[in-house]
Design an enzyme around this catalytic site. Structure first.
Site, short mmCIF file in Angstrom:
data_model
loop_
_atom_site.label_atom_id
_atom_site.label_comp_id
_atom_site.label_asym_id
_atom_site.label_seq_id
_atom_site.Cartn_x
_atom_site.Cartn_y
_atom_site.Cartn_z
N GLU A 276 -6.97 -14.29 23.57
CA GLU A 276 -7.46 -15.42 22.77
C GLU A 276 -7.20 -16.77 23.47
OE1 GLU A 276 -5.84 -14.96 18.83
OE2 GLU A 276 -7.00 -13.15 18.44
N GLU A 395 -9.56 -6.69 19.23
CA GLU A 395 -8.83 -6.69 17.97
C GLU A 395 -9.83 -6.71 16.84
OE1 GLU A 395 -5.98 -9.83 17.52
OE2 GLU A 395 -5.09 -9.52 19.51
#
Length: 663
Positions: A276, A395
């Site tokens: 991220e 994810e």
């Protein structure tokens, strides 16, 4: 019915540098030896054509929703979806030319077609005897990683591997994951706390050894591994715009050490640049530029270490692992420029944000939530997958779901989201990796905390499951029971009827179906409700031609009763829930304006502004809500319950005291 199928497989080398893997092959003969309505008996014979095998598992998937109910000469560790049979202690070894025979009793509905393929120790049967399977490109390897699972909040935890509530990773954990049908793990690792100062930025050898141990265990148990830099992304990588040279030096030093440690590992180990990516003060195109710089540096460092890293699968994230079109376009340009067919992309997805945190009135898996999911995955497919760049959804889950907190998203609506996500991922050719920080698999007992969710996950890898418009039927305790109707969401399947336990309900007598409208008769509901105690009185199953049955709970309720309360920075409202559950919470001042932390909507976020304790009999008004409301101005809170009723409650903050009054 007999299917003779050649199977190529391998035995796994154990830890260290992950030893060489032997050439193997086998044949599988599958025979249904008896069949009756709803059940059948079958034998599976495995003949080893290659090097001796010591310890085996056989996997297969059915296309018609069959499942195993009893097995002999083998242990069934996953009975539906992707079925897995493991050796007993007395038949673990199969010599070259030897065979092992096991059998089972299974159930079926609709059809009973043979499995399309078998896998021995995770290797797809293809009629050859030879070395372990290699992949020609990233697309093939990423496809072989589906489905994947994250070991979240463990090696990525700050303060040590167990500091965020999970036990140490063990080989038994990884064996459990593999036995559940997962083909890969994402291994999030935060390195910063184990890294020395500039200029060398030396990673603690003990940390490197521990990571290598987990990687070795996973590879030895036939799990692909994707290894990354995890919380480093917000701990120091995000300072790239402000401390460019030092951040880049540290990033390159870390990846140089990691790449060198693992450069002789097999292709089943892949690397992910970081998690991220985000950059202080740089969003949009500016953030894309910094993200590209990191990704290119990662690529150059790893490829430059040689060995297996010369053509190892490398995974690059979009900015924030987001699938907005601009983010995808930027990453595509980066990967196109590399001209390397062993590079893939990664994004994350936790759903349409208002739904996944239950804010702004998004309490159900409605069309807007569905459209967000479809659009997100469709963009990834159109921009990357269709242009030869595979995508890993590194994810996925919903925010704030855990085994210990009350439902923040209604259970059935969450299941619909999970089911749709897996279908859309398969349809758009995306590989998925479930984010599990301990909320799904209990790492102490090595059991899935909610077996029904785990079963639905496994089924979704190969087929859809049907649902209904809601998974609850509410009956007022003193009210007259009437017919209740739900809409069938068939998801391309055939509706096969309703069951209560082992008893099939009678269509026309217990329920009717007209088009997609399922109506359960008042007399049936009265019988199922029994003595009408508060809460779930009975659970019935809607069964479809494939997939996992859909559970519908018959619930007796009365409108909840809230009592007065006093606190300082928060409130705990004594509550008799009377069998009901909160759908959402609305908060307004007397002039009608919104009250609470989310000032842009009257419908406040679950877990932030309202937190029920159904067993303890309270509703918390947390300090986050109290601190956000104005002093001396009463706030009317309206709790909306799933039966359709509402209850008003007044909260007033006055200095260091907060009071709650039932309306």
């Amino acid at each position: 019915m007999i299917a003779a199928i050649a199977v190529t497989t391998m035995t796994s080398g154990l830890v260290g540098a992950v030893g060489a893997q032997a050439a193997q092959g086998c044949e599988v003969e599958y025979e249904v030896t008896g069949q009756w309505p709803g059940g059948f008996k079958a034998d599976v014979e495995v003949t080893n054509l290659g090097d001796p095998v010591d310890g085996w598992n056989v996997e297969w998937s059915w296309s018609d929703g069959q499942s195993v109910s009893n097995m002999w000469n083998a242990k069934v560790t996953n009975a539906s979806g992707t079925v897995r049979a493991e050796n007993q202690s007395y038949n673990a070894k199969i010599d070259t030319g030897g065979s092992v025979l096991f059998g089972f009793i299974g159930s079926w509905s609709g059809a009973n077609a043979d499995p399309g393929e078998f896998r021995l120790n995770g290797r797809l049967c293809d009629g050859s005897i030879g070395e372990p399977v290699e992949w020609d490109n990233a697309t093939e390897q990423v496809a072989a990683m589906e489905p994947g699972w994250n070991i979240g909040n463990t090696l990525d935890a700050l303060g040590g591997e167990t500091n965020w509530g999970n036990p140490l990773i063990t080989e038994e954990l990884l064996q459990t994951v593999r036995a559940s049908g997962y083909k890969s793990i994402r291994l999030p690792v935060t390195w910063d706390e184990f890294t020395g100062p500039a200029p060398d930025y030396t990673i603690d050898p003990a940390r490197m050894d521990r990571v290598a141990q987990v990687v070795d265990w996973a590879l030895a148990n036939d799990l692909q591994v994707m290894l990354n830099l995890h919380h480093d992304s917000w701990m120091w990588l995000d300072e790239l715009p402000n401390d460019h040279d030092n951040v880049m030096a540290k990033f390159e030093a870390m990846w140089t050490q990691i790449a060198n440690r693992f450069k002789d590992y097999p292709a089943e180990l892949s690397f992910e640049s970081n998690n991220e990516p985000q950059f202080v003060g740089a969003e949009g195109a500016a953030g894309d530029a910094y993200n590209e710089e990191l990704n290119l540096a990662f690529y150059d460092v790893v490829r430059g270490t040689g060995g297996g890293n010369a053509d190892r699968l490398l995974i690059l994230p979009t900015l924030n692992t987001n699938a907005a079109q601009e983010r995808l376009d930027s990453l595509k340009a980066t990967i196109d420029g590399l001209d390397d067919d062993m590079v893939g992309a990664t994004i994350h997805y936790y759903g349409f944000w208002p739904f996944t945190v239950n804010i702004a009135g998004f309490t159900t898996y409605d069309q807007q939530v569905a459209d967000d999911l479809v659009g997100y995955f469709q963009r990834a497919n159109d921009t990357l997958v269709d242009n030869g760049i595979p995508v890993i959804v590194g994810e996925w889950a919903v925010f704030n779901y855990s085994h210990w907190s009350p439902e923040r998203i209604e259970y059935g609506e969450m299941l619909k989201f999970f089911e749709a996500l897996q279908f859309e991922a398969r349809d758009k050719q995306l590989t998925t990796m479930l984010w599990d920080a301990g909320q799904f698999l209990n790492r102490e007992t090595l059991e899935w905390r909610d077996a029904y969710i785990a079963e639905r996950f496994a089924s979704s890898w190969s087929t859809r499951s049907g649902t209904t418009s809601f998974d609850r039927i509410y009956l007022e305790k003193a009210g007259t029971v009437t017919d209740e109707s739900l809409t069938l969401n068939r998801n391309g399947l055939d509706f096969k009827g309703l069951w209560h336990g082992d008893k099939k309900l009678v269509q026309g007598t217990d329920y009717t179906v007209s088009g997609d409208t399922l109506t359960i008769k008042a007399a049936t509901l009265t019988r199922l409700a029994g003595d009408r105690a508060y809460g779930v009185n009975a659970t019935i199953e809607a069964r479809f031609s494939k997939g996992v049955p859909w559970r519908i709970n018959v619930i007796t309720y009365d409108t909840p009763v809230l009592s007065d309360a006093t606190g300082t920075t928060s409130l705990a409202i004594p509550t008799r829930f009377n069998g009901d559950y909160i759908a959402t919470m609305e908060a307004r001042y007397a002039d009608g304006t919104n009250a609470g932390p989310a000032s842009w909507t009257p419908y406040q976020e679950s877990g932030v502004s309202w937190l029920p304790d159904y067993e303890g009999g309270t509703i918390a008004v947390p300090d986050q809500f109290v601190s956000a409301i104005r002093d001396g101005e009463p706030v009317t809170i309206t709790y909306h319950f799933w039966d359709g009723s509402t209850v008003n409650y007044t909260v007033t903050k006055s200095g260091t005291t907060v009071t709650g009054t039932a309306s």
